[in-house]
Design an enzyme around this catalytic site. Structure first.
Site, PDB file in Angstrom:
ATOM      1  N   GLU A 263       5.184  82.937 -32.709  1.00 14.44           N
ATOM      2  CA  GLU A 263       4.796  82.751 -34.117  1.00 14.44           C
ATOM      3  C   GLU A 263       3.652  81.739 -34.211  1.00 14.44           C
ATOM      4  O   GLU A 263       3.833  80.640 -34.738  1.00 14.44           O
ATOM      5  CB  GLU A 263       5.997  82.221 -34.912  1.00 14.44           C
ATOM      6  CG  GLU A 263       7.228  83.092 -34.841  1.00 14.44           C
ATOM      7  CD  GLU A 263       8.493  82.336 -35.266  1.00 14.44           C
ATOM      8  OE1 GLU A 263       8.429  81.106 -35.482  1.00 14.44           O
ATOM      9  OE2 GLU A 263       9.539  82.971 -35.362  1.00 14.44           O
ATOM     10  N   PRO A 264       2.473  82.086 -33.711  1.00 14.19           N
ATOM     11  CA  PRO A 264       1.373  81.113 -33.755  1.00 14.19           C
ATOM     12  C   PRO A 264       0.783  80.975 -35.154  1.00 14.19           C
ATOM     13  O   PRO A 264       0.544  81.963 -35.840  1.00 14.19           O
ATOM     14  CB  PRO A 264       0.335  81.727 -32.806  1.00 14.19           C
ATOM     15  CG  PRO A 264       0.610  83.201 -32.845  1.00 14.19           C
ATOM     16  CD  PRO A 264       2.083  83.364 -33.094  1.00 14.19           C
ATOM     17  N   GLY A 265       0.582  79.729 -35.568  1.00 14.30           N
ATOM     18  CA  GLY A 265      -0.106  79.454 -36.830  1.00 14.30           C
ATOM     19  C   GLY A 265      -1.457  78.834 -36.515  1.00 14.30           C
ATOM     20  O   GLY A 265      -2.504  79.484 -36.555  1.00 14.30           O
ATOM     21  N   CYS A 332      -7.498  57.796 -56.012  1.00  9.78           N
ATOM     22  CA  CYS A 332      -7.088  56.429 -56.305  1.00  9.78           C
ATOM     23  C   CYS A 332      -5.877  56.041 -55.467  1.00  9.78           C
ATOM     24  O   CYS A 332      -4.792  55.793 -55.994  1.00  9.78           O
ATOM     25  CB  CYS A 332      -6.805  56.308 -57.795  1.00  9.78           C
ATOM     26  SG  CYS A 332      -6.748  54.605 -58.289  1.00  9.78           S
ATOM     27  N   GLU A 333      -6.059  56.088 -54.176  1.00 11.01           N
ATOM     28  CA  GLU A 333      -5.040  55.690 -53.211  1.00 11.01           C
ATOM     29  C   GLU A 333      -5.750  55.710 -51.861  1.00 11.01           C
ATOM     30  O   GLU A 333      -6.732  56.451 -51.692  1.00 11.01           O
ATOM     31  CB  GLU A 333      -3.878  56.703 -53.212  1.00 11.01           C
ATOM     32  CG  GLU A 333      -2.716  56.208 -52.389  1.00 11.01           C
ATOM     33  CD  GLU A 333      -1.446  57.048 -52.510  1.00 11.01           C
ATOM     34  OE1 GLU A 333      -1.182  57.613 -53.596  1.00 11.01           O
ATOM     35  OE2 GLU A 333      -0.735  57.134 -51.508  1.00 11.01           O
ATOM     36  N   TYR A 360      -3.197  74.469 -42.284  1.00 16.71           N
ATOM     37  CA  TYR A 360      -2.536  73.392 -43.031  1.00 16.71           C
ATOM     38  C   TYR A 360      -3.553  72.494 -43.752  1.00 16.71           C
ATOM     39  O   TYR A 360      -3.331  71.312 -43.918  1.00 16.71           O
ATOM     40  CB  TYR A 360      -1.638  72.557 -42.108  1.00 16.71           C
ATOM     41  CG  TYR A 360      -0.696  73.397 -41.267  1.00 16.71           C
ATOM     42  CD1 TYR A 360       0.414  73.994 -41.853  1.00 16.71           C
ATOM     43  CD2 TYR A 360      -0.917  73.614 -39.906  1.00 16.71           C
ATOM     44  CE1 TYR A 360       1.273  74.790 -41.097  1.00 16.71           C
ATOM     45  CE2 TYR A 360      -0.065  74.414 -39.150  1.00 16.71           C
ATOM     46  CZ  TYR A 360       1.019  75.000 -39.748  1.00 16.71           C
ATOM     47  OH  TYR A 360       1.855  75.778 -39.019  1.00 16.71           O
TER      48      TYR A 360
HETATM   49  N1  LLP Z   1       7.295  78.941 -36.407  1.00 18.83           N
HETATM   50  C1  LLP Z   1       8.039  78.038 -37.054  1.00 18.83           C
HETATM   51  C2  LLP Z   1       9.467  78.302 -37.224  1.00 18.83           C
HETATM   52  C3  LLP Z   1       7.446  76.873 -37.547  1.00 18.83           C
HETATM   53  O1  LLP Z   1       8.206  75.970 -38.167  1.00 18.83           O
HETATM   54  C4  LLP Z   1       6.059  76.663 -37.380  1.00 18.83           C
HETATM   55  C5  LLP Z   1       5.418  75.461 -37.910  1.00 18.83           C
HETATM   56  C6  LLP Z   1       5.316  77.652 -36.713  1.00 18.83           C
HETATM   57  C7  LLP Z   1       5.973  78.780 -36.234  1.00 18.83           C
HETATM   58  C8  LLP Z   1       3.832  77.533 -36.493  1.00 18.83           C
HETATM   59  O2  LLP Z   1       3.487  76.404 -35.742  1.00 18.83           O
HETATM   60  P1  LLP Z   1       1.960  76.244 -35.267  1.00 18.83           P
HETATM   61  O3  LLP Z   1       1.666  77.385 -34.323  1.00 18.83           O
HETATM   62  O4  LLP Z   1       1.112  76.314 -36.474  1.00 18.83           O
HETATM   63  O5  LLP Z   1       1.886  74.937 -34.602  1.00 18.83           O
HETATM   64  N2  LLP Z   1       1.592  70.830 -41.184  1.00 18.83           N
HETATM   65  C9  LLP Z   1       1.615  70.431 -39.787  1.00 18.83           C
HETATM   66  C10 LLP Z   1       2.239  71.480 -38.901  1.00 18.83           C
HETATM   67  C11 LLP Z   1       3.641  71.812 -39.313  1.00 18.83           C
HETATM   68  C12 LLP Z   1       4.176  72.997 -38.616  1.00 18.83           C
HETATM   69  C13 LLP Z   1       5.450  73.448 -39.232  1.00 18.83           C
HETATM   70  N3  LLP Z   1       6.006  74.573 -38.581  1.00 18.83           N
HETATM   71  C14 LLP Z   1       0.201  70.094 -39.346  1.00 18.83           C
HETATM   72  O6  LLP Z   1      -0.720  70.166 -40.163  1.00 18.83           O
HETATM   73  O7  LLP Z   1      -0.015  69.717 -38.186  1.00 18.83           O
END
Ligand code: LLP
Length: 404
Positions: A263-265, A332-333, A360
């Protein structure tokens, strides 16, 4: 050759669409997706884009066109994925801490569901029995990831059912004769080390014999991308090799073969994104030269929230003499983007671009200080498309209710 938008091009977009502006380069997403599919091409592996990183509907449609599936973290993300045209069978809902009614809704929509608590597993079993195959999210008790806030698999994390409670999981599964189709582990974000995935596989193979109907192993997301402070890219080929070897070492001839899911984000959309801002004010003080841009943590929260490093470039003066600056916002922070950062000389009105801003970035933005959320532009086939308008004043009032 890695795809990059040039400074001149980004300056042109800033002039055309105004700032602050998120720009996404579609072909970079494709480049990243191809790296994954190429690395894992010898194995039965499927990628679900973790769309919490960036949910603009055009990005979802583009990623769908590449052939990826999608992973959602809320029922609204599920609805967006359906709206983008993903069929339910290509949508995974990895829930955490949600009310059972949302799981019922996901079931009615026909998507794949990963359940992350004994309580919801019990409710699911009671209501659906073995009629609807379902996945279980486990907490492996492994520490991994860039920052504690984005580490999810450790033994103090709220995510998943702790593996040490596996007997309780099996009890629920037996009582309701449930069909458990996948086991899921996500250890955290910003992982470079293949051994983290191997450890998850080892933990899973200890318990797999209990799940006779299992078809899929979901290893979550978390592949780190280079952020230019540390130029080394995660070696996806090395991860693929180790993951494949680990599966092979656990699979006897004639034994069940599992499809592997990731599940790459960030890996897909971080580097495609540029956040373009304009310098409002330069303030000389005895401690620092502050550069205030027309943004703040209301638009890009990662530096303040995770101490995340975003490479910053002065695209208006790329060959100016180098100087040190503290780059801050206008809210303002305290909203420092970077301390003591070397940039080419900055003048008021210059455009500064923040790199690796696709994941993100916009997605975690807010209207704090009643400022507008930025516009978003997608660049595809050499053309720039406005894919989200900048807020206007009416947006701030849209859902407020005036009472006398
Ligand atoms: N699968 C699950 C169940 C997750 O909780 C996440 C991310 C992903 C996949 C994707 O992870 P990735 O491949 O994007 O690293 N907002 C934070 C990252 C929080 C990730 C939360 N879960 C940031 O900006 O670094």
């Amino acid at each position: 050759m890695s795809q990059q938008l040039t400074n001149e091009y980004l300056t042109g977009l800033a002039k055309e669409f105004g700032t602050p502006l998120y720009v996404y380069h579609a072909e970079k997403i494709q480049e990243q997706y191809n790296k994954l599919t190429k690395a894992f091409n010898n194995s039965n592996t499927v990628f679900f884009y973790a769309c919490k990183a960036l949910t603009n509907i055009n990005i979802l449609r583009y990623i769908k066109s590449l052939g990826a599936n999608v992973d959602c973290s809320s029922i609204n993300e599920v609805r967006l994925a359906l709206y983008a045209g993903f069929p339910p069978a290509r949508i995974l809902y990895t829930s955490n801490g949600i009310g059972f009614s949302e799981i019922e809704e996901a079931q009615a929509l026909g998507v794949i569901i990963n359940i992350d608590s004994l309580s919801n597993l019990e409710k699911f079993g009671k209501k659906f029995g073995r009629s609807y195959p379902v996945g279980v999210r486990l907490r492996p008790n492994i520490m991994a990831g860039g920052n504690l806030k984005i580490s999810t698999g450790h033994d103090k994390s709220k995510f998943g059912i702790p593996v040490d409670q596996i007997e309780k999981v099996l009890d629920v599964v037996r009582r309701y004769d449930m069909n458990i189709a996948d086991l899921h582990i996500h250890t955290g974000s910003e992982i470079k080390d293949a051994d983290v995935f191997v450890k998850s596989i080892e933990i899973l193979f200890d318990i797999i014999p209990h799940f006779k109907e299992l078809k899929f192993i979901d290893l979550g997301g978390g592949f780190k991308v280079s952020d230019r402070r540390d130029f080394t890219e995660t070696d996806i080929d090395a991860i693929a090799k180790k993951v494949n070897e680990s599966f092979a070492s656990h699979t006897q001839p004639g034994a069940r073969n599992f499809q592997v899911w990731f599940e790459p984000g960030k890996f897909l959309v971080s580097q495609c994104g540029y956040f373009v801002t304009q310098v409002n004010v330069i303030k000389e003080t005895s401690s620092a030269t502050f550069v205030s841009v027309d943004s703040g943590f209301n638009h890009l929260i990662r530096p303040m929230f995770y101490d995340a490093y975003h490479h910053i470039e002065n695209i208006s003066n790329p060959s100016g003499p180098e100087k040190k600056y503290s780059v801050v916002g206008n809210i303002c922070e305290t909203d420092t983007f970077a301390w003591d950062r070397t940039l080419n000389e900055v003048r008021e009105g210059d455009h500064l671009v923040f790199h690796n801003a696709g994941a993100y970035g916009f997605e975690m933005s807010s209207n704090f200080n009643s400022r507008f959320k930025p516009a978003e532009v997608m660049v595809k086939d050499g053309k720039a498309f406005l894919i989200r308008k900048r807020d206007v004043f009416e947006d701030l009032l849209r859902s407020q209710v005036l009472v006398d």
